[in-house]
Scaffold this active site. Structure first.
Site, PDB file in Angstrom:
ATOM      1  N   ASP A  87       0.874  -1.175   0.000  1.00 28.57           N
ATOM      2  CA  ASP A  87       0.000   0.000   0.000  1.00 28.57           C
ATOM      3  C   ASP A  87       0.911   1.224   0.000  1.00 28.57           C
ATOM      4  O   ASP A  87       2.131   1.106   0.127  1.00 28.57           O
ATOM      5  CB  ASP A  87      -0.893  -0.024   1.256  1.00 28.57           C
ATOM      6  CG  ASP A  87      -1.777   1.212   1.374  1.00 28.57           C
ATOM      7  OD1 ASP A  87      -2.412   1.589   0.376  1.00 28.57           O
ATOM      8  OD2 ASP A  87      -1.836   1.812   2.465  1.00 28.57           O
ATOM      9  N   SER A  88       0.299   2.398  -0.040  1.00 25.35           N
ATOM     10  CA  SER A  88       1.091   3.629   0.037  1.00 25.35           C
ATOM     11  C   SER A  88       1.569   3.902   1.459  1.00 25.35           C
ATOM     12  O   SER A  88       2.371   4.813   1.666  1.00 25.35           O
ATOM     13  CB  SER A  88       0.243   4.810  -0.431  1.00 25.35           C
ATOM     14  OG  SER A  88      -0.851   4.973   0.453  1.00 25.35           O
ATOM     15  N   TYR A 105      -0.701   8.401  -2.354  1.00 29.20           N
ATOM     16  CA  TYR A 105      -0.799   8.042  -3.770  1.00 29.20           C
ATOM     17  C   TYR A 105      -2.006   8.734  -4.423  1.00 29.20           C
ATOM     18  O   TYR A 105      -1.993   9.042  -5.605  1.00 29.20           O
ATOM     19  CB  TYR A 105      -1.007   6.523  -3.914  1.00 29.20           C
ATOM     20  CG  TYR A 105       0.235   5.666  -3.872  1.00 29.20           C
ATOM     21  CD1 TYR A 105       1.494   6.196  -3.592  1.00 29.20           C
ATOM     22  CD2 TYR A 105       0.142   4.291  -4.128  1.00 29.20           C
ATOM     23  CE1 TYR A 105       2.616   5.366  -3.566  1.00 29.20           C
ATOM     24  CE2 TYR A 105       1.248   3.474  -4.108  1.00 29.20           C
ATOM     25  CZ  TYR A 105       2.494   4.003  -3.824  1.00 29.20           C
ATOM     26  OH  TYR A 105       3.581   3.184  -3.815  1.00 29.20           O
ATOM     27  N   CYS A 155      -4.344  -1.589  -1.859  1.00 30.01           N
ATOM     28  CA  CYS A 155      -4.462  -0.149  -2.077  1.00 30.01           C
ATOM     29  C   CYS A 155      -5.363   0.046  -3.293  1.00 30.01           C
ATOM     30  O   CYS A 155      -5.049  -0.461  -4.378  1.00 30.01           O
ATOM     31  CB  CYS A 155      -3.070   0.420  -2.357  1.00 30.01           C
ATOM     32  SG  CYS A 155      -3.078   2.156  -2.832  1.00 30.01           S
ATOM     33  N   GLU A 209      -2.326   8.902   8.560  1.00 31.22           N
ATOM     34  CA  GLU A 209      -0.907   8.548   8.720  1.00 31.22           C
ATOM     35  C   GLU A 209      -0.274   9.331   9.873  1.00 31.22           C
ATOM     36  O   GLU A 209       0.651   8.851  10.515  1.00 31.22           O
ATOM     37  CB  GLU A 209      -0.132   8.820   7.420  1.00 31.22           C
ATOM     38  CG  GLU A 209      -0.459   7.867   6.277  1.00 31.22           C
ATOM     39  CD  GLU A 209       0.336   6.556   6.304  1.00 31.22           C
ATOM     40  OE1 GLU A 209       1.377   6.483   6.981  1.00 31.22           O
ATOM     41  OE2 GLU A 209      -0.110   5.605   5.628  1.00 31.22           O
ATOM     42  N   CYS A 257     -10.973   3.153   0.028  1.00 34.51           N
ATOM     43  CA  CYS A 257      -9.541   3.375   0.245  1.00 34.51           C
ATOM     44  C   CYS A 257      -9.201   2.592   1.499  1.00 34.51           C
ATOM     45  O   CYS A 257      -9.928   2.656   2.493  1.00 34.51           O
ATOM     46  CB  CYS A 257      -9.276   4.866   0.443  1.00 34.51           C
ATOM     47  SG  CYS A 257      -7.622   5.231   1.092  1.00 34.51           S
ATOM     48  N   THR A 258      -8.092   1.860   1.448  1.00 36.06           N
ATOM     49  CA  THR A 258      -7.797   0.947   2.564  1.00 36.06           C
ATOM     50  C   THR A 258      -7.369   1.683   3.835  1.00 36.06           C
ATOM     51  O   THR A 258      -7.291   1.070   4.900  1.00 36.06           O
ATOM     52  CB  THR A 258      -6.721  -0.073   2.155  1.00 36.06           C
ATOM     53  OG1 THR A 258      -5.575   0.631   1.644  1.00 36.06           O
ATOM     54  CG2 THR A 258      -7.254  -1.014   1.096  1.00 36.06           C
ATOM     55  N   HIS A 259      -7.106   2.978   3.726  1.00 38.40           N
ATOM     56  CA  HIS A 259      -6.824   3.740   4.953  1.00 38.40           C
ATOM     57  C   HIS A 259      -8.103   4.017   5.750  1.00 38.40           C
ATOM     58  O   HIS A 259      -8.048   4.196   6.970  1.00 38.40           O
ATOM     59  CB  HIS A 259      -6.188   5.095   4.616  1.00 38.40           C
ATOM     60  CG  HIS A 259      -4.709   5.049   4.378  1.00 38.40           C
ATOM     61  ND1 HIS A 259      -4.156   4.564   3.233  1.00 38.40           N
ATOM     62  CD2 HIS A 259      -3.668   5.440   5.169  1.00 38.40           C
ATOM     63  CE1 HIS A 259      -2.833   4.671   3.301  1.00 38.40           C
ATOM     64  NE2 HIS A 259      -2.513   5.192   4.467  1.00 38.40           N
TER      65      HIS A 259
END
Ligand code: DGL
Length: 276
Positions: free
Chosen positions: A14-15, A46, A77, A156, A188-190
């Site tokens: 992932d990013s 990203y 991602c 993040e 979005c995986t975040h």
């Protein structure tokens, strides 16, 4: 009859820390597998980049994971999947990839109001992959899409429940609530990392769709059908690399119950990624 096994690891990337939401579900579903995870924190987010650039990073990451002898790569991602999945499949014929796409289908199956919401990065919404998902699965339903620029950076930075993150999310979600969505796709995986905050804003009347469990099932199906599963008695593990600061990983790993995971520093040299 002896059943073939394959103890090579599974690569996941992932990013940044977002794909750990997918890796942790895979870890639970497939406890005897070794997972190698790379978060490209140096290039995060990203979602604000051009798809070509994200494709270039994805190619470098896949090369590095293949040098680590991964038997499969999971692109955890949505943005990198949208940018690179089909090109990666073409460049690595016969190699197994699992990618993410916004889970519009289950949202459409759930809706009673006829209106569903999708939140994802700007780059994901610009992709052909997203357009094809909507075309395939959302014929008779209204799909509202909302990019969330800046949200990945908040996550993040560990700003998971701060007034600013809440205000940003309310600004994006309230207009969709006003139009009576009853399902919201986390594209979005975040975003599952701030799911409690999202739930608080949208309330119990909106079903939140996170595709991570479906991705883990897809990984399992592929491993089984290609006889690639590890020995059931093998002790699986998760090892992480980041091109950024390892400490951001530790905080989330702790929250996901994976606090003892090793996190190593990785470096890009030009387009080549080194995973020491
Ligand atoms: N986690 C990523 C996704 O699923 C990318 C987020 C970003 O770096 O913008 O899209």
């Amino acid at each position: 009859m002896t059943v073939a096994h394959d103890d090579r690891p599974i690569g996941i990337f992932d990013s940044g820390i977002g794909g750990l939401t997918v890796a942790s579900v895979i870890r639970q579903a497939l406890p005897s597998e070794r997972l190698l995870y790379f978060g490209d924190t140096a290039h995060m987010p990203y979602g604000q980049r051009h798809l070509d650039e994200v494709r270039k990073f994805s190619f470098g990451i896949v090369d590095a994971l293949r040098r680590k002898h991964c038997k499969m790569v999971v692109i955890a991602c949505n943005t990198a999947s949208a940018a690179a999945l089909s090109a990666l499949r073409e460049a690595h014929p016969g190699y197994l990839f699992v990618g993410m796409e916004p889970a519009v289908k289950p949202a459409v199956e759930h809706t009673r109001t006829g209106t569903v919401g999708v939140i994802a990065t700007t780059a994901t919404f610009q992709s052909e992959l997203y357009a094809s998902v909507v075309e395939r699965f959302a014929q008779d339903v209204q799909v509202l899409h909302q990019p969330c620029p800046g949200l990945v950076k908040q996550i993040e930075a560990g700003e998971l429940d701060t007034p600013l993150t809440e205000e940003m999310l309310r600004g994006w979600l309230q207009p969709m609530l006003d139009k009576h969505i009853d399902a919201l796709v986390l594209g979005c995986t975040h975003y599952p990392i701030v799911r409690p905050l999202i739930e608080r804003i949208v309330g119990p009347g909106v079903r939140i769709v996170d595709p991570a469990p479906a991705i883990a099932r897809q990984v399992q199906r592929l491993l089984e059908s290609y006889a690639l599963t590890s020995m059931p008695t093998a002790k699986g593990s998760l090892t992480c690399w980041t091109s950024g600061e390892p400490s951001t990983f530790h905080v989330l790993l702790e929250r996901l119950g994976l606090g003892s995971t090793e996190v190593r520093a990785a470096q890009w040299s030009g387009d080549v990624l080194n995973l020491p």
